[in-house]
Design a protein around this motif. Structure first.
Motif, PDB file in Angstrom:
ATOM      1  N   VAL A   1      -3.938   5.903  -0.318  1.00  0.00           N
ATOM      2  CA  VAL A   1      -2.636   6.331   0.199  1.00  0.00           C
ATOM      3  C   VAL A   1      -1.758   6.838  -0.933  1.00  0.00           C
ATOM      4  CG1 VAL A   1      -0.494   5.463   1.241  1.00  0.00           C
ATOM      5  CG2 VAL A   1      -2.701   4.732   2.141  1.00  0.00           C
ATOM      6  N   GLY A   2      -1.141   7.990  -0.738  1.00  0.00           N
ATOM      7  CA  GLY A   2      -0.165   8.477  -1.711  1.00  0.00           C
ATOM      8  C   GLY A   2      -0.760   9.101  -2.954  1.00  0.00           C
TER       9      GLY A   2
ATOM     10  N   SER B   1      -7.064  -4.639 -12.540  1.00  0.00           N
ATOM     11  CA  SER B   1      -6.163  -3.560 -12.947  1.00  0.00           C
ATOM     12  C   SER B   1      -5.035  -4.162 -13.764  1.00  0.00           C
ATOM     13  CB  SER B   1      -5.594  -2.861 -11.712  1.00  0.00           C
ATOM     14  OG  SER B   1      -6.622  -2.295 -10.937  1.00  0.00           O
TER      15      SER B   1
ATOM     16  N   SER C   1       0.816   1.404  -5.553  1.00  0.00           N
ATOM     17  CA  SER C   1      -0.450   0.658  -5.655  1.00  0.00           C
ATOM     18  C   SER C   1      -1.592   1.606  -6.006  1.00  0.00           C
ATOM     19  CB  SER C   1      -0.747  -0.101  -4.358  1.00  0.00           C
ATOM     20  OG  SER C   1      -0.979   0.791  -3.284  1.00  0.00           O
ATOM     21  N   THR C   2      -1.517   2.832  -5.505  1.00  0.00           N
ATOM     22  CA  THR C   2      -2.547   3.816  -5.840  1.00  0.00           C
ATOM     23  C   THR C   2      -2.502   4.152  -7.328  1.00  0.00           C
ATOM     24  OG1 THR C   2      -2.692   4.772  -3.645  1.00  0.00           O
ATOM     25  CG2 THR C   2      -3.219   6.230  -5.481  1.00  0.00           C
ATOM     26  N   ARG C   3      -1.304   4.358  -7.853  1.00  0.00           N
ATOM     27  CA  ARG C   3      -1.165   4.713  -9.265  1.00  0.00           C
ATOM     28  C   ARG C   3      -1.634   3.569 -10.170  1.00  0.00           C
ATOM     29  NH1 ARG C   3       2.585   4.139 -12.937  1.00  0.00           N
ATOM     30  NH2 ARG C   3       4.142   3.211 -11.580  1.00  0.00           N
ATOM     31  N   LEU C   4      -1.288   2.345  -9.798  1.00  0.00           N
ATOM     32  CA  LEU C   4      -1.661   1.196 -10.622  1.00  0.00           C
ATOM     33  C   LEU C   4      -3.079   0.717 -10.329  1.00  0.00           C
ATOM     34  CD1 LEU C   4       1.680  -0.843 -10.471  1.00  0.00           C
ATOM     35  CD2 LEU C   4       0.837   0.557 -12.353  1.00  0.00           C
ATOM     36  N   GLY C   5      -3.707   1.274  -9.285  1.00  0.00           N
ATOM     37  CA  GLY C   5      -5.061   0.853  -8.949  1.00  0.00           C
ATOM     38  C   GLY C   5      -5.127  -0.584  -8.463  1.00  0.00           C
ATOM     39  N   LEU C   6      -4.070  -1.044  -7.804  1.00  0.00           N
ATOM     40  CA  LEU C   6      -4.040  -2.437  -7.341  1.00  0.00           C
ATOM     41  C   LEU C   6      -4.528  -2.540  -5.901  1.00  0.00           C
ATOM     42  CD1 LEU C   6      -0.588  -3.549  -8.809  1.00  0.00           C
ATOM     43  CD2 LEU C   6      -2.862  -4.270  -9.584  1.00  0.00           C
TER      44      LEU C   6
ATOM     45  N   GLU D   1       0.841  -1.203   0.000  1.00  0.00           N
ATOM     46  CA  GLU D   1       0.000   0.000   0.000  1.00  0.00           C
ATOM     47  C   GLU D   1       0.870   1.244   0.000  1.00  0.00           C
ATOM     48  OE1 GLU D   1      -3.756   0.031   2.085  1.00  0.00           O
ATOM     49  OE2 GLU D   1      -3.090   1.801   3.156  1.00  0.00           O
ATOM     50  N   GLY D   2       0.770   2.023  -1.050  1.00  0.00           N
ATOM     51  CA  GLY D   2       1.570   3.234  -1.183  1.00  0.00           C
ATOM     52  C   GLY D   2       1.276   3.889  -2.512  1.00  0.00           C
ATOM     53  N   ALA D   3       2.124   4.839  -2.879  1.00  0.00           N
ATOM     54  CA  ALA D   3       1.880   5.602  -4.103  1.00  0.00           C
ATOM     55  C   ALA D   3       1.815   4.694  -5.332  1.00  0.00           C
ATOM     56  CB  ALA D   3       2.962   6.663  -4.282  1.00  0.00           C
TER      57      ALA D   3
ATOM     58  N   GLN E   1      -9.283  -0.769 -10.912  1.00  0.00           N
ATOM     59  CA  GLN E   1      -9.282   0.572 -10.337  1.00  0.00           C
ATOM     60  C   GLN E   1      -8.139   1.386 -10.921  1.00  0.00           C
ATOM     61  OE1 GLN E   1      -9.088  -0.399  -6.160  1.00  0.00           O
ATOM     62  NE2 GLN E   1     -10.979  -1.554  -6.272  1.00  0.00           N
ATOM     63  N   HIS E   2      -7.699   0.993 -12.098  1.00  0.00           N
ATOM     64  CA  HIS E   2      -6.490   1.606 -12.667  1.00  0.00           C
ATOM     65  C   HIS E   2      -6.808   2.822 -13.534  1.00  0.00           C
ATOM     66  CE1 HIS E   2      -3.075   1.390 -15.775  1.00  0.00           C
ATOM     67  NE2 HIS E   2      -2.633   2.042 -14.737  1.00  0.00           N
TER      68      HIS E   2
ATOM     69  N   GLU F   1       5.012  -2.030 -15.197  1.00  0.00           N
ATOM     70  CA  GLU F   1       3.672  -2.085 -15.787  1.00  0.00           C
ATOM     71  C   GLU F   1       3.047  -3.435 -15.486  1.00  0.00           C
ATOM     72  OE1 GLU F   1       4.518  -1.247 -19.928  1.00  0.00           O
ATOM     73  OE2 GLU F   1       3.618   0.706 -19.644  1.00  0.00           O
TER      74      GLU F   1
ATOM     75  N   ARG G   1      -8.429   8.444 -11.540  1.00  0.00           N
ATOM     76  CA  ARG G   1      -6.989   8.354 -11.836  1.00  0.00           C
ATOM     77  C   ARG G   1      -6.695   8.889 -13.240  1.00  0.00           C
ATOM     78  NH1 ARG G   1      -8.071   4.658  -8.066  1.00  0.00           N
ATOM     79  NH2 ARG G   1      -6.483   3.946  -6.585  1.00  0.00           N
TER      80      ARG G   1
END
Lengths: 427, 317
Positions: free
Chosen positions: B208-209, B121, A199-204, A195-197, B144-145, A272, B183
């Motif tokens: 988060v982030g 994703s 996972s947020t960016r990849l939507g995982l 959990e961090g930037a 959620q990507h 990716e 996003r």
């Protein structure tokens, strides 16, 4: 058969020294270091000039996939991979199919090993609860007498803290080592990335560090309560290292390991949606990686393991959240360890100690030591062998590696198990 | 990130459209300009151009969808392509076929473009990595990507009403954590040079982030709406209550529902957008949704032109 290994640089992880000397073995044990015993006649002489001689590696977390998932790996394929990579002792967790919760399964595995040619010593870790269901205790005394060196519930949760407490108490009563991978299953949820930037960016779906540390805090308290000697496996978080350091300072009977890949990769490497880098626990942040490295150096983390999980190709040929976690890592354990020494993190004998005498001691197995009278489990390395890491070249049935294309230095030339040559690179 | 390599060909032209991240201003501008030229087509009596004549587009929807699926179908038809739509959430995958086999089988029907929506994703990237050379993949929403065509039709709508991005403050409100639309919008707004992008949500719905994507965080709707030119509402899914992310729809509406009174905190000429389907009375008041500042129905209309643009740029290269 008597073997004379001459002119090698002996890396001694017990005395943390390196000396150019000769080693003599009989059909089972080391019988001489420096000079041969009286009347020693070598049947075979190995010239180890310009090579390193180390104790065979001890890997405390390896999934052979047999019994149960022979399409991913077999005792034969994976022990051959171990031998080819200098690993002479390995421990297998109880989550085979069927589960290692009775003596018949232990015997089945040992029988499988001798049928496959005894390429290495296999040590079984028995289940703490029947079928790993977290409800009823196993016959721990029976598992111990059949050869299990420790007990664990592998990746499965206990039904309640009460069952976990009882299991640890009962194991302590039999002086059995308990092995725990700290994991709060609710907080893990269906996560597949740190959990961090990233996972947020990849939507995982993400796994917060508290999914490990909350469980670890509870587990450490249960150690304090029950007195059960406990080894914590595959730690991934900086805070976990702090907690183990504190528990040790408080005098609790705890030890810990982390998987080798956690010292090299972070969530930034997911790129990716690279499924070869899907692991549980997940690859975490650079801060976590640094804290794990610091913990290995200062001894908070006692040993390193491969956390070997071979997969068939299809297991990773799908979108990231649907792929199966785990990496095939027997083939990369030693070269990555040598890289730690190259990078200057530790001296070569120190690095080797984390893969030999340290795990052997905490597991209570006779390995990891090149002194007279010890088992002749020996690995001879050509440090000047340079090669490209390619999954297709792996001896393991699993070709799933996140280190594809890495440059490696140092390769196993010969592996000896109990005085018998089980691998020779020229053969 | 090497995302460029997968999405763009050697000449820097769109090969696949998987996500906004990794694309640059010229590509996004080209999409908007191309879409502009298609808006006239959609207003004609004969709403067809022959750009994709003889080409076949397969819409693979592993998740239910009405509006995205329909607008992709219409976009392909108006470009004169043949269209095959498969709702796979009930079909092949439930019979145990792997995603890779699904790709291979449908590809064997001589497909030129896949439009894919999937709950994982990264699934669009997976498709793009495994289709034959020359076949294009359009992401219609992966887990959620990202949901890049939705974001581009939103950008088209914003540009239509506001012209210049550089002076704009944009607020995105609601379930950011589970939103692929948010996003993609955040990436697009930053690439197009918006002055400020804000996200407004209770803490359980902010991942988060998220600030690392270039947004400012607000937990209070009134504060977050101050001086804003564009208000983007996100759909709140009912299952979020079950996951203990929120106490109730009522409390959510009380704190984050868009009412006219709250909208008055924004600039007087602010526009209100929603990717749909909207929950009236949960995230947005009916009077705002149907009010003069709402451009929600225009978004749907523009959606066809934007999807035509992306299809023609990839397959029509």
């Amino acid at each position: 058969m008597n073997i004379h290994i001459k002119n090698g640089l002996l890396i001694d992880p017990v005395n943390l020294s390196q000396t150019k000397t000769d080693v003599y073995t009989d059909g089972k044990l080391i019988v001489g270091v420096g000079k041969p015993p009286a009347n020693f006649k070598a049947n075979q002489t190995i010239d180890a000039h310009n090579h390193w001689v180390i104790p065979g590696l001890v890997d405390c977390q390896v999934r052979l996939r047999e019994p149960g998932q022979v399409h991913k790996g077999t005792i034969e394929s994976e022990t051959q991979a171990a031998a080819a990579n200098g690993i002479t002792s390995l421990c297998i967790p109880p989550d085979t199919q069927p589960v290692i919760d009775n003596t018949a399964v232990v015997e089945l595995i040992h029988h499988g090993n001798s049928k496959a040619g005894n390429h290495c010593h296999i040590y079984t870790i028995g289940a703490l609860s029947q079928n790993l269901a977290g409800e009823q205790l196993t016959n721990m005394a029976g598992l111990k007498s059949s050869g299990c060196i420790a007990l664990s519930n592998a990746k499965q949760p206990f039904n309640s803290n009460l069952v976990q407490r009882r299991a640890m108490e009962y194991a302590e009563g039999h002086k059995m080592l308990v092995i725990i991978q700290p994991r709060d299953h609710d907080l893990y949820a269906n996560g597949c990335a740190h959990e961090g930037a990233i996972s947020t960016r990849l939507g995982l779906p993400s796994i917060p560090e508290v999914a490990e540390t909350a469980a670890l805090a509870k587990d450490i308290e249960l150690v304090a309560q029950t007195g059960a000697r406990t080894h914590f496996g595959q730690l991934s978080c900086a805070r976990s290292v702090d907690m183990i350091r504190q528990a040790k300072a408080n005098g609790l009977p705890v030890t810990a390991d982390c998987a080798m890949h956690q010292l090299f990769l972070t969530d930034h490497d997911l790129g990716e949606f690279d499924t070869s880098k899907l692991t549980i626990p997940p690859l975490r942040s650079q801060l976590d990686r640094q804290a794990l490295r610091d913990g290995v150096v200062d001894g908070t983390i006692d040993c390193l393991c491969s956390d070997h999980q071979p997969h068939e190709i299809d297991a990773k040929l799908c979108p990231f959240p649907s792929a199966e976690p785990g990496i095939s890592s027997l083939d990369t354990l030693l070269p990555l360890a040598l890289r730690l020494a190259e990078e200057g993190l530790m001296t070569l004998p120190e690095v080797i100690s984390r893969l030999t005498i340290n795990p052997a001691k905490l597991l209570g197995i006779p390995a990891g030591n090149l002194s007279i009278g010890e088992w002749a489990d020996i690995c001879i390395i050509d440090p000047d062998a340079h090669y490209l890491c390619l999954g297709q070249d792996f001896i393991s049935k699993g070709k799933n590696t996140p280190f594809e294309g890495w440059d490696f230095n140092g390769r196993v030339k010969t592996t000896i198990v109990a005085g018998r040559i089980v691998y020779n690179s020229s053969s | 990130m090497s995302k460029n390599n997968l999405q763009l060909d050697e000449n820097g032209k769109l090969k696949h459209f998987l996500g906004i991240e990794g694309l640059n201003l010229p590509v996004l501008t080209e999409i908007l300009d191309t879409a502009e030229s298609f808006t006239s087509v959609t207003e004609r009596t004969v709403k067809k151009v022959p750009i994709l004549r003889g080409k076949t587009v397969a819409n693979l929807f592993f998740e239910p969808s009405t509006r995205t699926r329909s607008t992709f179908e219409l976009a392909a038809q108006r470009l004169s392509a043949d269209v095959l739509t498969l709702n796979l959430n009930t079909s092949a995958t439930s019979k145990g076929e792997s995603l890779l086999d699904t790709i291979r089988n449908i590809e064997a029907m001589q497909i030129d473009m896949f439009v894919i929506r999937h709950q994982d994703s990264g699934s669009a990237h997976f498709f793009a990595q495994h289709v034959k050379p020359g076949v294009s993949v359009l992401n219609a929403g992966d887990g959620q990507h990202e949901h890049p065509t939705q974001a581009m039709l939103d950008m088209f709508t914003i540009r239509h009403f506001k012209k210049d991005f550089s002076q704009l403050r944009v607020a995105i409100i609601g379930d950011i954590a589970h939103s692929r639309v948010a996003r993609s919008q955040i990436h697009a707004l930053n690439i197009l040079g918006a002055a400020e992008v804000r996200v407004i949500a209770p803490k359980t719905l902010l991942p988060v982030g998220i600030e690392s994507l270039g947004v400012h965080l607000y937990n209070n709707l009134e504060q977050g709406l101050k001086d804003v030119d564009v208000v983007i509402m996100l759909r709140l899914q009912k299952e979020r209550m079950r996951g203990a992310l929120l106490p109730s729809e009522k409390e959510y509406f009380n704190l984050f529902g868009l009412t006219q009174e709250r909208l008055n905190c924004a600039n007087p000429d602010a526009i209100v957008m929603h990717p749909g389907p909207a929950n009236r009375g949960v995230e947005i008041e009916s009077s705002v949704m149907d009010g003069p500042q709402s451009v929600i129905l225009q978004q749907v209309t523009f959606g066809i032109a934007v999807r035509m643009a992306v299809m023609s740029m990839t397959v029509g290269r």
